[in-house]
Design an enzyme around this catalytic site. Sequence first.
Site, PDB file in Angstrom:
ATOM      1  CB  ALA A  13      -0.882  -0.014   1.323  1.00 22.07           C
ATOM      2  CB  ILE A  42      -1.045  -0.374  -8.309  1.00 15.28           C
ATOM      3  CG1 ILE A  42      -0.572  -0.483  -9.656  1.00 15.28           C
ATOM      4  CG2 ILE A  42      -2.587  -0.921  -8.296  1.00 15.28           C
ATOM      5  CD1 ILE A  42      -0.341  -1.670 -10.562  1.00 15.28           C
ATOM      6  N   GLY A  43      -1.062   0.212  -5.443  1.00 16.86           N
ATOM      7  CA  GLY A  43      -1.443   0.064  -3.982  1.00 16.86           C
ATOM      8  C   GLY A  43      -1.846   1.339  -3.396  1.00 16.86           C
ATOM      9  CE1 TYR A  73       6.304  -9.258 -10.852  1.00 17.14           C
ATOM     10  CE2 TYR A  73       5.567  -9.696 -13.018  1.00 17.14           C
ATOM     11  CZ  TYR A  73       5.379  -9.061 -11.699  1.00 17.14           C
ATOM     12  OH  TYR A  73       4.378  -8.320 -11.563  1.00 17.14           O
TER      13      TYR A  73
HETATM   14  N1  LIG Z   1       3.506  -2.261 -12.501  1.00 16.88           N
HETATM   15  C1  LIG Z   1       3.138  -3.386 -13.412  1.00 16.88           C
HETATM   16  O1  LIG Z   1       3.523  -3.190 -14.891  1.00 16.88           O
HETATM   17  C2  LIG Z   1       2.293  -4.664 -13.106  1.00 16.88           C
HETATM   18  C3  LIG Z   1       1.691  -5.228 -13.697  1.00 16.88           C
HETATM   19  C4  LIG Z   1       1.257  -6.466 -13.360  1.00 16.88           C
HETATM   20  C5  LIG Z   1       1.203  -6.531 -11.976  1.00 16.88           C
HETATM   21  N2  LIG Z   1       1.692  -5.785 -11.397  1.00 16.88           N
HETATM   22  C6  LIG Z   1       1.345  -6.132  -9.877  1.00 16.88           C
HETATM   23  O2  LIG Z   1       1.003  -5.214  -9.175  1.00 16.88           O
HETATM   24  C7  LIG Z   1       1.424  -5.006  -7.789  1.00 16.88           C
HETATM   25  C8  LIG Z   1       1.803  -3.662  -7.256  1.00 16.88           C
HETATM   26  O3  LIG Z   1       2.918  -3.337  -8.056  1.00 16.88           O
HETATM   27  P1  LIG Z   1       3.368  -1.885  -8.548  1.00 16.88           P
HETATM   28  O4  LIG Z   1       3.593  -1.812 -10.035  1.00 16.88           O
HETATM   29  O5  LIG Z   1       2.488  -0.979  -7.825  1.00 16.88           O
HETATM   30  O6  LIG Z   1       4.880  -1.745  -7.918  1.00 16.88           O
HETATM   31  P2  LIG Z   1       5.581  -0.825  -6.585  1.00 16.88           P
HETATM   32  O7  LIG Z   1       5.083   0.685  -6.927  1.00 16.88           O
HETATM   33  O8  LIG Z   1       6.817  -1.207  -6.662  1.00 16.88           O
HETATM   34  O9  LIG Z   1       4.511  -1.239  -5.333  1.00 16.88           O
HETATM   35  C9  LIG Z   1       5.068  -2.562  -4.725  1.00 16.88           C
HETATM   36  C10 LIG Z   1       4.716  -2.665  -3.482  1.00 16.88           C
HETATM   37  O10 LIG Z   1       5.071  -3.889  -2.767  1.00 16.88           O
HETATM   38  C11 LIG Z   1       5.518  -3.792  -1.520  1.00 16.88           C
HETATM   39  N3  LIG Z   1       6.627  -4.638  -1.138  1.00 16.88           N
HETATM   40  C12 LIG Z   1       7.694  -4.933  -2.202  1.00 16.88           C
HETATM   41  N4  LIG Z   1       8.481  -5.953  -1.643  1.00 16.88           N
HETATM   42  C13 LIG Z   1       8.086  -6.206  -0.213  1.00 16.88           C
HETATM   43  C14 LIG Z   1       8.597  -6.749   0.856  1.00 16.88           C
HETATM   44  N5  LIG Z   1       9.764  -7.548   0.846  1.00 16.88           N
HETATM   45  N6  LIG Z   1       8.052  -6.702   2.034  1.00 16.88           N
HETATM   46  C15 LIG Z   1       6.684  -5.628   2.198  1.00 16.88           C
HETATM   47  N7  LIG Z   1       6.131  -5.170   0.922  1.00 16.88           N
HETATM   48  C16 LIG Z   1       7.023  -5.052  -0.244  1.00 16.88           C
HETATM   49  C17 LIG Z   1       6.420  -2.189  -1.740  1.00 16.88           C
HETATM   50  O11 LIG Z   1       6.657  -1.738  -0.385  1.00 16.88           O
HETATM   51  P3  LIG Z   1       7.786  -0.669  -0.368  1.00 16.88           P
HETATM   52  O12 LIG Z   1       7.178   0.688  -0.689  1.00 16.88           O
HETATM   53  O13 LIG Z   1       8.646  -0.992   0.890  1.00 16.88           O
HETATM   54  O14 LIG Z   1       8.968  -0.820  -1.659  1.00 16.88           O
HETATM   55  C18 LIG Z   1       5.243  -1.824  -2.391  1.00 16.88           C
HETATM   56  O15 LIG Z   1       4.261  -1.224  -1.657  1.00 16.88           O
HETATM   57  C19 LIG Z   1       2.416  -6.268  -7.672  1.00 16.88           C
HETATM   58  O16 LIG Z   1       2.099  -7.351  -7.114  1.00 16.88           O
HETATM   59  C20 LIG Z   1       3.026  -6.345  -9.116  1.00 16.88           C
HETATM   60  O17 LIG Z   1       3.302  -7.505  -9.150  1.00 16.88           O
HETATM   61  C21 LIG Z   1       2.321  -4.721 -11.591  1.00 16.88           C
END
Ligand SMILES: NC(=O)c1ccc[n+]([C@@H]2O[C@H](COP(=O)([O-])OP(=O)(O)OC[C@H]3O[C@@H](n4cnc5c(N)ncnc54)[C@H](OP(=O)(O)O)[C@@H]3O)[C@@H](O)[C@H]2O)c1
Length: 300
Positions: free
Chosen positions: A13, A17-18, A164
């Site tokens: 969060a 996206i979160g 992944y």
């Molecule tokens: N962006 C894309 O193109 C895409 C496409 C398909 C699916 N997704 C999925 O969408 C979701 C959100 O991704 P996003 O693109 O918004 O990326 P993001 O901005 O990097 O957000 C990822 C979130 O996961 C948290 N996180 C990562 N590693 C962690 C850990 N070891 N322990 C606790 N929290 C952790 C991060 O926390 P921190 O703030 O501590 O880093 C952040 O809040 C993910 O599940 C990703 O696989 C993304």
Amino acid sequence: MPERTRTLVMTGATSGIGAVALARLTADGKTRAIIGARSSSTRPTLDGVEMLALDLSSLAEVRAFAAAVLDRLGGERIDMLVLNAGAQFRTTAARSADGFELTFAVNHLAHYLLARLLLPAVAQGGRIVLTTSDTHDPKIFPSAPKRLDVRRWAREPGSASSAYAASKLGNLLTAEAIAALPDTAERQITTIAFNPGLTGGTGLSRDFPAALRQVMRALRPVFILASRLRPSLYMNTPEHAGDILAQLADGTITPPPGHTYASLVRGHLAYPEPSPLAQDPAARDELWRESADLTGLPAH
Ligand SMILES: NC(=O)c1ccc[n+]([C@@H]2O[C@H](COP(=O)([O-])OP(=O)(O)OC[C@H]3O[C@@H](n4cnc5c(N)ncnc54)[C@H](OP(=O)(O)O)[C@@H]3O)[C@@H](O)[C@H]2O)c1
């Protein structure tokens, strides 16, 4: 101050996206939000958000987080459980605190464990959303798995892209497995695996060179054009993907009966069939059993 009438528990969060979804879900001031986040994470400055320590790269931390959540709730039910955190790495060299390949450990094993530990506290009629990806599907992403191999994925998954994809298949199959539990049907819990699709401007590719990420973002119009031929190349914004995630979590949008997989296809929410492997009940049950074993839980 408005009375808090619903409870959200969420991972991922603090960014991308979160972070957008969390802001939407707490905007009316009626949501009590408990989020799990690393100590290095940005602290959301939103009303009603309680932040508890959670690094998904350690199963002990996942257990401690789940216990802390249950303690905070003191019997209150979870209306929305949003398991959105995810990470992508350049290599598969890194290991979790428990010795598992880091992508699979953070994205799949940790969320599997968390879902199982918190499932009994989800409210009647509650909602569980796991964020998956269309990269789980070999038709869309050639490195995606064509057969289940949980033990290998947990230890030596090969390339970073296949790690992944396997971890995101894990999220999808976990959602399917939760949806198939007699207990969730009885409690009328809706379980959704949400694919936001390629989304630029989040932190997901932070392990990759900054210049590459900037170029990707600048090329958004090119990706959108190319998506006429390959829909999966459509590049969403975190605002749109986060908004849809929030609507799936709070019940503004509900998938049609029988559909667990909800996917943004060229920016529009659709309910396509996931990969054949993701629809296979034997694969779903095997992933459940293997993940239980790897996380130290009983299969049932
Ligand atoms: N962006 C894309 O193109 C895409 C496409 C398909 C699916 N997704 C999925 O969408 C979701 C959100 O991704 P996003 O693109 O918004 O990326 P993001 O901005 O990097 O957000 C990822 C979130 O996961 C948290 N996180 C990562 N590693 C962690 C850990 N070891 N322990 C606790 N929290 C952790 C991060 O926390 P921190 O703030 O501590 O880093 C952040 O809040 C993910 O599940 C990703 O696989 C993304």
